[in-house]
Design a protein around this motif. Structure first.
Motif, PDB file in Angstrom:
ATOM      1  N   ARG A 143       0.830  -1.205   0.000  1.00 38.41           N
ATOM      2  CA  ARG A 143       0.000   0.000   0.000  1.00 38.41           C
ATOM      3  C   ARG A 143       0.865   1.254   0.000  1.00 38.41           C
ATOM      4  NH1 ARG A 143      -2.889  -1.342   4.080  1.00 38.41           N
ATOM      5  NH2 ARG A 143      -1.647  -0.180   5.564  1.00 38.41           N
ATOM      6  N   VAL A 144       1.892   1.276   0.841  1.00 38.16           N
ATOM      7  CA  VAL A 144       2.768   2.445   0.913  1.00 38.16           C
ATOM      8  C   VAL A 144       3.442   2.698  -0.433  1.00 38.16           C
ATOM      9  CG1 VAL A 144       4.863   3.382   1.951  1.00 38.16           C
ATOM     10  CG2 VAL A 144       3.175   2.209   3.390  1.00 38.16           C
ATOM     11  N   LEU A 145       4.010   1.658  -1.018  1.00 33.43           N
ATOM     12  CA  LEU A 145       4.745   1.847  -2.274  1.00 33.43           C
ATOM     13  C   LEU A 145       3.804   2.197  -3.422  1.00 33.43           C
ATOM     14  CD1 LEU A 145       7.489  -0.936  -2.106  1.00 33.43           C
ATOM     15  CD2 LEU A 145       7.555   1.440  -1.320  1.00 33.43           C
ATOM     16  N   VAL A 148       3.060   5.959  -2.739  1.00 32.84           N
ATOM     17  CA  VAL A 148       4.206   6.855  -2.859  1.00 32.84           C
ATOM     18  C   VAL A 148       4.768   6.842  -4.276  1.00 32.84           C
ATOM     19  CG1 VAL A 148       6.576   7.254  -2.090  1.00 32.84           C
ATOM     20  CG2 VAL A 148       4.797   6.661  -0.427  1.00 32.84           C
ATOM     21  N   VAL A 149       4.930   5.657  -4.844  1.00 33.19           N
ATOM     22  CA  VAL A 149       5.601   5.528  -6.145  1.00 33.19           C
ATOM     23  C   VAL A 149       4.631   5.687  -7.307  1.00 33.19           C
ATOM     24  CG1 VAL A 149       6.963   3.986  -7.607  1.00 33.19           C
ATOM     25  CG2 VAL A 149       7.375   4.058  -5.129  1.00 33.19           C
ATOM     26  N   ASP A 150       3.487   5.026  -7.224  1.00 32.84           N
ATOM     27  CA  ASP A 150       2.565   5.019  -8.359  1.00 32.84           C
ATOM     28  C   ASP A 150       1.479   6.086  -8.269  1.00 32.84           C
ATOM     29  OD1 ASP A 150       3.961   2.804  -9.243  1.00 32.84           O
ATOM     30  OD2 ASP A 150       2.567   1.370  -8.344  1.00 32.84           O
ATOM     31  N   GLY A 151       1.279   6.643  -7.090  1.00 28.07           N
ATOM     32  CA  GLY A 151       0.238   7.649  -6.941  1.00 28.07           C
ATOM     33  C   GLY A 151      -1.163   7.083  -6.962  1.00 28.07           C
ATOM     34  N   VAL A 152      -1.290   5.827  -6.576  1.00 24.73           N
ATOM     35  CA  VAL A 152      -2.578   5.129  -6.603  1.00 24.73           C
ATOM     36  C   VAL A 152      -2.952   4.723  -5.185  1.00 24.73           C
ATOM     37  CG1 VAL A 152      -3.735   3.041  -7.427  1.00 24.73           C
ATOM     38  CG2 VAL A 152      -2.246   4.340  -8.963  1.00 24.73           C
ATOM     39  N   ALA A 210       3.533  10.413  -4.315  1.00 26.83           N
ATOM     40  CA  ALA A 210       2.852  10.779  -5.556  1.00 26.83           C
ATOM     41  C   ALA A 210       1.339  10.838  -5.369  1.00 26.83           C
ATOM     42  CB  ALA A 210       3.204   9.764  -6.653  1.00 26.83           C
ATOM     43  N   TRP A 211       0.813   9.995  -4.522  1.00 26.42           N
ATOM     44  CA  TRP A 211      -0.644   9.984  -4.316  1.00 26.42           C
ATOM     45  C   TRP A 211      -1.093  11.247  -3.578  1.00 26.42           C
ATOM     46  CZ3 TRP A 211      -3.699   8.482   0.310  1.00 26.42           C
ATOM     47  CH2 TRP A 211      -5.068   8.366   0.006  1.00 26.42           C
ATOM     48  N   ARG A 212      -0.332  11.629  -2.569  1.00 24.61           N
ATOM     49  CA  ARG A 212      -0.656  12.868  -1.854  1.00 24.61           C
ATOM     50  C   ARG A 212      -0.515  14.068  -2.781  1.00 24.61           C
ATOM     51  NH1 ARG A 212       1.273  17.648  -1.079  1.00 24.61           N
ATOM     52  NH2 ARG A 212       3.331  16.675  -1.085  1.00 24.61           N
ATOM     53  N   GLN A 213       0.543  14.069  -3.580  1.00 25.67           N
ATOM     54  CA  GLN A 213       0.765  15.176  -4.510  1.00 25.67           C
ATOM     55  C   GLN A 213      -0.390  15.312  -5.498  1.00 25.67           C
ATOM     56  OE1 GLN A 213       4.536  14.219  -6.286  1.00 25.67           O
ATOM     57  NE2 GLN A 213       5.695  14.541  -4.382  1.00 25.67           N
ATOM     58  N   ALA A 214      -0.979  14.172  -5.871  1.00 28.30           N
ATOM     59  CA  ALA A 214      -2.078  14.190  -6.842  1.00 28.30           C
ATOM     60  C   ALA A 214      -3.416  14.532  -6.199  1.00 28.30           C
ATOM     61  CB  ALA A 214      -2.158  12.828  -7.548  1.00 28.30           C
ATOM     62  N   HIS A 219      -9.843   5.467  -5.621  1.00 28.25           N
ATOM     63  CA  HIS A 219      -9.472   4.306  -6.422  1.00 28.25           C
ATOM     64  C   HIS A 219     -10.441   4.174  -7.585  1.00 28.25           C
ATOM     65  CE1 HIS A 219      -7.011   0.742  -6.804  1.00 28.25           C
ATOM     66  NE2 HIS A 219      -8.081   0.049  -7.112  1.00 28.25           N
ATOM     67  N   ASP A 220      -9.898   4.049  -8.781  1.00 27.72           N
ATOM     68  CA  ASP A 220     -10.787   3.780  -9.913  1.00 27.72           C
ATOM     69  C   ASP A 220     -10.595   2.343 -10.364  1.00 27.72           C
ATOM     70  OD1 ASP A 220      -8.280   4.032 -10.907  1.00 27.72           O
ATOM     71  OD2 ASP A 220      -8.846   5.137 -12.697  1.00 27.72           O
TER      72      ASP A 220
END
Length: 300
Positions: A143-145, A148-152, A210-214, A219-220
């Motif tokens: 979940r973290v990765l 953070v990495v994928d923004g999902v 990345a998820w916070r930034q977005a 979730h889609d």
DNA sequence: AATGCGTGGAC
DNA sequence: TGTCCAAGCAT
């Protein structure tokens, strides 16, 4: 990966916020780490804590457990859920006793070969108990990765090769640092980057995520399917096994019949409990927790 | 690869 | 209050 911008904030956060859990203390043995990891498979920390202490007090070593019966392991497991874990832990104790001189193996492959030990648990024990460098990919880390990495918001249903590659690529070079990183990311997922209500304001990866930034998008995709429980064979099995756990010795079938109204489902559930080795059928319609190792411990 | 497998706490 | 969730594994 030599250095990632994710390492320093997570390691610093962990140094400050890590919970003082018994299996993380310096006096925790590899056996203790293994027991904790199996108990933590799908059971929350708060419910594992007392069970862990009682289990290790009773069976401080793998050989101590192996000298007892599988039924006692199931009984001691109590209400942690998924009691097949108790049976597999018991079988693992036998394998450790017989093939590894009673010492929990340190190699990932040997750990992975033990009953009930999958990719996650083998990596966790090798990392946490022996300080090795492994990608420890549990639901928290995934979940973290993913965020953070994928923004999902949520990881895929099943672990993908890409997730493994990401986790592997993020491992610090030094084994001791990699092990600390592994437990630290898990802790971030458990305490901050939680599934339902992430506390991004307190997150060490606030800037990097990345998820916070977005803007924390929802979730889609197709709605996540949940297994029902009420009225299922699982619930029925749970009730039947509870009767046996809380009884000394053999129990007449009437005691089992009393806890589930549907006879067809009841018989089916009882059959699967017997097939799993969790229940031992006796003569004249009596049942008890298993006493023999043969049905439980893999041979060879 | 999708299912089956317990239990109880949080909201 | 029903739904969701919790350090997975085996098949």
């Amino acid at each position: 990966m030599p250095i990632s911008p994710l390492h320093a904030p997570v390691l610093a956060w962990y140094a400050e916020h890590a919970r003082d859990l018994p299996w993380r203390r310096p006096d925790a043995t590899p056996w203790g780490v293994l027991v904790s990891e199996v108990m933590l498979q799908q059971t929350p920390v708060n419910r594992v804590l007392p069970a862990y202490a009682e289990w290790l007090e009773r069976w401080p070593t793998p050989s101590a457990l192996a000298a007892d019966t599988p039924g006692e392991a199931v009984r001691q497991w109590g209400r942690l859920g998924y009691p097949r874990r108790a049976l597999r832990l018991y079988a693992a104790a036998h394998t450790i006793t017989e093939r590894h001189d009673g010492a929990v193996p340190a190699s990932y492959d040997d750990l992975r070969a033990l009953p009930g030990i999958g990719d996650y648990t083998a990596a966790a024990v090798a990392s946490f108990a022996y300080g090795q460098r492994h990608a420890v990919l549990d639901t928290n880390v995934r979940r973290v990765l993913t965020r953070v990495v994928d923004g999902v918001r949520y990881p895929p249903t099943a672990t993908t090769a890409r997730e493994r590659r990401t986790a592997q690529d993020l491992l610090p070079d030094a084994p001791a640092t990699a092990a600390r990183w592994a437990v630290a990311v898990m802790e971030v997922g458990a305490l901050v980057c939680t599934a339902a209500a992430p506390r991004c304001d307190s997150c060490p990866l606030y800037r990097e995520c990345a998820w916070r930034q977005a803007g924390r998008p929802d979730h889609d995709g197709p709605p996540r399917r949940r297994q029902s429980y009420e009225g299922t064979d699982r619930q029925c099995r749970g009730r039947l096994l509870r009767v046996l756990r809380e009884s000394d010795g053999a129990v007449p079938k009437a005691r089992l019949d009393a806890v589930w109204p549907d006879p067809v489902q009841r018989e089916r559930a009882l059959d699967t409990l017997v097939a799993d080795g969790l229940v031992e059928p006796l003569a004249r319609g009596r049942y008890r927790l298993p006493t023999g190792v043969a049905a439980v411990v893999p041979s060879g």
